[in-house]
Design a protein around this motif. Structure first.
Motif, short mmCIF file in Angstrom:
data_model
loop_
_atom_site.label_atom_id
_atom_site.label_comp_id
_atom_site.label_asym_id
_atom_site.label_seq_id
_atom_site.Cartn_x
_atom_site.Cartn_y
_atom_site.Cartn_z
N GLU A 150 42.69 33.77 28.89
CA GLU A 150 43.40 32.58 28.42
C GLU A 150 43.13 32.34 26.93
O GLU A 150 44.02 31.91 26.19
CB GLU A 150 43.03 31.35 29.26
CG GLU A 150 43.58 31.40 30.68
CD GLU A 150 45.10 31.49 30.75
OE1 GLU A 150 45.80 30.99 29.83
OE2 GLU A 150 45.61 32.07 31.73
N ARG A 190 45.35 34.69 25.22
CA ARG A 190 46.73 34.18 25.30
C ARG A 190 46.97 33.13 24.19
O ARG A 190 48.01 33.13 23.54
CB ARG A 190 47.02 33.59 26.67
CG ARG A 190 48.49 33.16 26.81
CD ARG A 190 48.76 32.28 28.03
NE ARG A 190 48.22 32.74 29.28
CZ ARG A 190 48.91 33.40 30.21
NH1 ARG A 190 50.17 33.72 30.01
NH2 ARG A 190 48.34 33.74 31.35
N THR A 235 49.67 33.50 21.26
CA THR A 235 50.72 32.49 21.09
C THR A 235 50.79 32.03 19.64
O THR A 235 51.88 31.89 19.08
CB THR A 235 50.47 31.29 22.04
OG1 THR A 235 50.53 31.77 23.39
CG2 THR A 235 51.50 30.19 21.84
N SER A 239 52.91 37.26 23.21
CA SER A 239 52.49 36.89 24.56
C SER A 239 51.69 38.04 25.15
O SER A 239 51.59 39.12 24.55
CB SER A 239 53.69 36.58 25.44
OG SER A 239 54.36 37.79 25.78
N LEU A 240 51.15 37.84 26.33
CA LEU A 240 50.43 38.91 27.00
C LEU A 240 51.34 40.11 27.27
O LEU A 240 50.87 41.26 27.32
CB LEU A 240 49.82 38.41 28.32
CG LEU A 240 48.67 37.41 28.19
CD1 LEU A 240 48.23 36.92 29.57
CD2 LEU A 240 47.50 38.00 27.43
N TYR A 257 46.93 39.37 35.49
CA TYR A 257 47.49 39.07 34.18
C TYR A 257 48.35 40.20 33.63
O TYR A 257 49.26 39.96 32.83
CB TYR A 257 46.38 38.76 33.18
CG TYR A 257 45.79 37.39 33.35
CD1 TYR A 257 46.32 36.28 32.71
CD2 TYR A 257 44.69 37.19 34.18
CE1 TYR A 257 45.78 35.01 32.86
CE2 TYR A 257 44.13 35.92 34.35
CZ TYR A 257 44.69 34.84 33.68
OH TYR A 257 44.14 33.59 33.84
#
Length: 130
Positions: free
Chosen positions: A56, A59, A63, A68-69, A95
């Motif tokens: 996270e 991420r 961002t 993005s992932l 993920y």
């Protein structure tokens, strides 16, 4: 590549000589991330909890870079204890379900108290280069 083609992403920690990420052309290089929440507070717990918090954190950095992932093409993971691999890997698959990336996982102790640290490279063409 000119220096203007290299753009830092996110605020530099005043105590550390690097940024959370750097964009170099169409690539974004994310510095090693550890399990921190959105306020930058370290979280600790099981390998699953720390893996989730670390991804996270990645991420959030992606961002900020306009990625993005899904744009991740390479991940390097440092596990404090290789015996956590299967449990970390199970969550990692959540993920990155397609596994459309290259990955390296090594056993190494982090400089700070964390079970895991991850860095990554994302590919996201700059506008006009697509």
């Amino acid at each position: 590549m000119s220096e203007s083609s290299i753009q830092p992403i996110g605020p530099k920690n005043p105590n550390l000589p690097f940024h959370p990420a750097v964009r170099a052309g169409d690539f974004v290089f994310v510095s090693g991330q550890v399990p921190k929440d959105e306020k930058g507070v370290m979280t600790s717990g099981t390998i699953e909890e720390e893996t989730r918090a670390t991804i996270e954190a990645i991420r959030r950095v992606l961002t900020a870079a306009g990625c993005s992932l899904d744009d991740v093409v390479k991940v390097t993971t440092y596990l404090e204890d290789v015996r956590d691999f299967a449990r970390y890997n199970a969550l990692f698959k959540d993920y990155f379900p397609e596994g459309r990336l290259a990955r390296t996982t090594v056993e190494a102790r982090a400089v700070i108290s964390a079970r895991i640290e991850m860095d990554c490279i994302a590919y996201r063409p700059l506008k006009g280069n697509e």
